[in-house]
Design a protein around this motif. Structure first.
Motif: not given
Length: 278
Positions: A166-167, A175-176, A192-201
């Motif tokens: 997971x990137x 991201x693209x 690959x996800x857009x965001x920072x560490x708060x976007x990681x489950x």
């Protein structure tokens, strides 16, 4: 969106310091030149006063000058094709563009088309991260790559046998680009996800966490990385200088991590910490 290219003329001893300073104010792609380096930033966040402040900070110690120009996004390929040379890391990994021939003597071949994104392997931090990755067990592991950029470290994890990668990246064009490079390297297990560490489950911890960002972000997010890491797993960091290692070790210890090793190149450092087995 268009980009601003800043062509900096500076002694080699100051080039790394300047790139680090510029990365703190939004510049995220750098290319070495014969007289210094070129730095790139999106037009919407470019600030001439901020740039001048960085240059003036070191002007008394070295002869530094710069010139700016505007580059349309569609012309970026032409820029990096002129500057991007193939690279061999640790005698095991080749990093090249799609127009370079594939070398025969390496175990792992990574193809990167950057598109205004940091991470062609030429910067010391990326090289150090890959060298450290070669020492870390990725086989059938779940890997998190924070600040993935071009996706180069995620791709390295995939080639080292990771089952899922997971990137995470805060820039939409990165991201693209990371997704395109993952596909180019036949790594369908990279998401690959857009965001920072708060976007990681955080409900499913990772076996390995990679983060090549900068000192301040690493310090701010160390506790989050630790929470996202499985017991016994390694946290591999870079994006900071030799003199920053002590404060990062201090924060890692506070978070319950154990310092394992580090390697250095031109005053840049990559370190491996490990979360203890409970």
């Amino acid at each position: 969106m268009d980009f601003i290219e800043v062509a900096v003329q500076a002694p080699q001893d100051f080039a790394d310091i300047l790139t680090a300073e510029l990365s703190e104010i939004g510049y995220d792609t750098f290319m070495d030149t014969e007289s210094g380096f070129n730095a790139y930033i999106t037009e919407d966040i470019f600030s001439e006063p901020e740039l001048q402040e960085v240059v003036e900070k070191y002007a008394a110690m070295a002869q530094i000058s710069y010139a700016t120009s505007k580059i349309a996004k569609q012309n970026w390929n032409e820029e990096w094709e002129k500057n991007f040379e193939p690279l061999i890391i640790g005698n095991q990994v080749s990093v090249r563009a799609s127009f370079h021939p594939k070398p025969e003597s390496v175990q792992y071949d990574i193809v990167i088309n950057p598109k205004m994104t940091f991470g062609t392997g030429h910067h010391e931090t990326t090289t150090l991260m890959i060298e450290n990755q070669l020492t870390v067990d990725h086989k059938n592991k779940r890997v998190l790559d924070m600040g993935t950029g071009t996706g180069i470290l995620a791709i390295m994890a995939c080639k080292l046998g990771a089952s899922e990668v997971v990137g995470v990246e805060v820039e939409d064009w990165s991201v693209e680009n990371a997704r395109e490079n993952a596909e180019l390297n036949q790594c369908p297990n990279i998401v690959v996800h857009f965001g920072d560490v708060t976007a990681v489950e955080s409900d499913q911890p990772y076996d390995v966490v990679l983060a090549n960002i900068n000192r301040n972000v690493l310090l701010a997010d160390m506790a989050a990385y630790t929470k996202l890491l499985k017991n016994g797993g390694p946290l591999v960091l870079s994006g900071f200088y030799t003199e920053d290692l002590a404060v990062l070790q201090e924060e890692a210890t506070r978070c319950g991590l154990i310092f394992e090793s580090s390697r250095e190149k031109n005053n840049w450092v990559s370190a491996i910490f490990r979360k203890p087995l409970m």
